[in-house]
Design an enzyme around this catalytic site. Structure first.
Site, PDB file in Angstrom:
ATOM      1  N   GLU B 283       0.825  -1.211   0.000  1.00 44.36           N
ATOM      2  CA  GLU B 283       0.000   0.000   0.000  1.00 44.36           C
ATOM      3  C   GLU B 283       0.862   1.265   0.000  1.00 44.36           C
ATOM      4  O   GLU B 283       0.434   2.307  -0.490  1.00 44.36           O
ATOM      5  CB  GLU B 283      -0.937  -0.022   1.212  1.00 44.36           C
ATOM      6  N   HIS B 304       7.589 -27.337   1.081  1.00 45.77           N
ATOM      7  CA  HIS B 304       6.713 -28.339   0.467  1.00 45.77           C
ATOM      8  C   HIS B 304       5.623 -27.677  -0.366  1.00 45.77           C
ATOM      9  O   HIS B 304       4.597 -28.283  -0.623  1.00 45.77           O
ATOM     10  CB  HIS B 304       6.075 -29.207   1.553  1.00 45.77           C
ATOM     11  N   LYS B 420     -13.628   3.024  -1.860  1.00 42.31           N
ATOM     12  CA  LYS B 420     -14.552   3.240  -0.741  1.00 42.31           C
ATOM     13  C   LYS B 420     -15.774   4.039  -1.192  1.00 42.31           C
ATOM     14  O   LYS B 420     -16.905   3.775  -0.765  1.00 42.31           O
ATOM     15  CB  LYS B 420     -13.835   3.979   0.399  1.00 42.31           C
TER      16      LYS B 420
END
Lengths: 431, 431
Positions: B283, B304, B420
């Site tokens: 960010e 793994h 937003k």
């Protein structure tokens, strides 16, 4: 067949007509030949049975055979701990996440995958010795981390009659896990030697823990079979979601510098699916200088963490947004509780938490598309067993198809094997 | 000052002399000028107090002032739930992970960050209403997700006397959270308006939950101060670990196509630090087409899962391996329990789980270096509060320095703000 699929794919926003030199529908269609090769590979393996993961979705007899074990573990234990690492646990952890939000009286399933001594001891000591069952999983029977955990658990359970408390799952060969099981009289189940760890989610390794957790594992297989059928019977390779998904990933990496594939579900219970996919994609394709980096993300939390980079950073990412329909679900945001804040929260009040989730999901999709980020949408109404099985099958097929298109062996992991030898050397030198 | 640092950096393996055209020590030293600019920026902000996160490490008075709250929450509650998202919770989740493996009688701290209605309800209903405290954190006081969760929690607690059960933490402005708190008589603490969310780990947002969890938060500040001191008083910018780390990241991205920075701790309790770093880096730097993708990884489990890609895939990653010394820790692998498997496990028996962890860590480091992957090592003997504070401070400084070198504003997040607005529009249209 498509109407029966538990999940729907939408690839329209993968083609960035707005961007000069971007990935176009024309370029996508040029992938048809590679798509055919991949599809024929999958069909052939399905028909000759040499890749059992492509036959497993149609099996039910193994599930029936687990019933005595499932019944015993469900009746005796509050908690069941899975000892394994990598491919031995990521599939079952993915499927077991389905229990969140359900009223299930079966044991809670826990995965002790790492070998950090402080965290392992802390977690192990949080279980009631008498009311906890164990399942140790290692395909080869010689996975160092899993054997270490198994031996330490045997030690900690002490001198009591623990032989019914631990089950092992490993290949039917003479291997260390099978010898340890024989030494202590533990039940030892057979792991199909032809099922590769990271592709094992639909086999005993993935489904037995899920069955113990109370999940309808037949449903998982059913969803997987629907997606597998749609692939095998696809008329045009690029019409099939898995083959198309592989073609898009491969073409974007090869021709457009897109070396990251972002996996962004808007369902909290799919967090483990992202981690499972990470291994499947990375370990199958990361070879000979090829492979793209799988990035696990989570809606909506990563809107507050990664989205700034995704939308305004370099154009090096392909996005798969996995969408449910949460509208109407969850608590309702009651205006009277907001008091004097009600006016400024006008847009929010009266909605449910699920409504907010849905709006955030749509805002992200719209933002990705309007910023010309290549984006695929995978949709379903609500997450259930069929959807989970369908998602797992699509990404298994997509990974196999991508490897075929890149002329890479999807089923080995040569570097990992080298590192394993190095670890043994270090320990031997210290002895 | 360096001898006092809780963590040590080793950047030798960042310079790939073996690779034609690779990153060389000479190229690194050419970053000195940008390093000076970054260091001067940090020094200036430290001196003029305009970036309080660079002064916080020396403060103790705020910690003292939390004592009544900490005492009350510790005496009343078994569980404390933090309601927040992104920068409001990632810092405290990072620090609170220190309690794993400790015998602590303080409340368990939980983070409800997402707004998935099914997972949220499932987790919320798992707590005992009477024995659970809440802390809602939103810097602006208008974070939609956090206000939604706060209002639903108020609703669920019902008509009882819950006003002492919830504390809010927000800016001292007239904002929705403060109004909701006033409506219900909740205590409302002040969030320093000059502390940006993703940089807030060492402020009240990060440390108050940790203090409630029983963590010695003075120790965290002390460790941070040691690393900050070492930066401010650095004679040569590139001799400082944070400035050097920024220079390496920036040069590798700019000149060598390395667009991913892998964060690989070999300490399970640092899993949250990786997620915190992911936001901080992404960010702060993901702007104007710049920024590299932070990749969270975990030793040994990703051996793994991701190691095959890391070692054999494209050369597009920079690695930061975070190493402790776990030798001798954990259960010992007793040979007599291995029975007839003892011979084939000869290399392993007699060692502790920590010995195995140490061997795997060293094997990974050796494999990365022998495969010419640019790799930085950050070492400490055992994870404690000072180490945690030091790690947090180093990565805060490194991120600020990288932004300066890239001529980017580290402290805004313009795209997130746009999204937003879009979310509010969607909800308003549905009303």
């Amino acid at each position: 067949m498509f109407h029966k699929l538990p999940i729907a794919n939408d690839i329209d926003a993968c083609f960035m007509h707005k961007v000069d030199g971007g990935f176009s529908l024309k370029k996508f269609k040029e992938m048809a030949e590679l798509g055919s090769i991949a599809l024929e590979f999958i069909r052939a393996r399905c028909n000759d049975g040499t890749l059992p993961i492509l036959n497993l979705p149609y099996h039910r007899d193994d599930i029936v055979s687990w019933k005595p074990i499932v019944d015993r573990y469900q009746s005796l234990y509050d908690d069941v701990v899975i000892l394994g690492i990598g491919g031995s646990t990521l599939g079952s952890a993915t499927i077991c996440a389905l229990v969140d939000g359900c009223v299930i009286t079966a044991p809670r399933i826990h995965f002790l995958d790492n070998i950090d001594p402080i965290s392992f001891d802390s977690r192990l000591s949080s279980f009631d010795k008498e009311k906890t069952g164990f399942l140790a999983i290692s395909k080869s029977g010689s996975t160092t981390e899993t054997l270490t955990k198994l031996l330490i658990v045997i030690d900690r359970l002490g001198n009591k009659n623990f032989s019914t408390q631990i089950i092992c799952l490993t290949e039917p060969t003479d291997n260390p896990m099978r010898r340890i099981a024989a030494t202590h009289g533990l039940l030892c189940l057979d792991y199909d030697p032809k099922v590769i760890g990271r592709f094992s989610a639909l086999s005993t390794a993935g489904l037995l823990p899920a069955a113990i957790a109370g999940i309808n594992v037949e449903g998982v297989r059913r969803g997987a079979a629907a997606v597998l059928d749609a692939t095998i019977f696809a008329k045009n390779p690029l019409d099939n979601p898995a083959i198309a998904g592989a073609a898009i990933n491969v073409a974007l990496a090869r021709d457009h510098g897109i070396n990251q594939t972002v996996f962004l579900p808007y369902v909290e219970r799919l967090e483990r699916l992202s981690i499972w996919f990470r291994q499947l994609w990375a370990e199958s394709l990361g070879k000979e200088g090829y492979g793209t980096t799988p990035i696990n993300a989570m809606g909506v939390v990563d809107q507050h963490s990664q989205m700034q980079l995704y939308l305004a950073g370099p154009r090096d990412k392909f996005f798969t947004v996995i969408c449910s329909d949460p509208r109407g679900l969850g608590g309702r945001i009651r205006g009277e509780l907001a008091g004097s804040a009600a006016e400024s929260l006008n847009y929010l009040l009266g909605h449910t938490m699920g409504d907010l989730m849905a709006a955030e999901q749509q805002a992200t999709i719209d933002s990705l598309i309007s910023n010309c980020c290549p984006t695929r949408l995978i949709r379903f109404s609500n997450l259930n067993e069929e959807v989970m099985g369908g998602l797992i099958m699509q990404f298994i097929l997509e990974t196999i198809a991508a490897a075929q298109m890149m002329r890479i062996n999807a089923f080995d992991q040569p570097v990992v094997e080298e590192t394993k030898l190095l670890i043994r050397q270090f320990l031997q030198e210290e002895n």
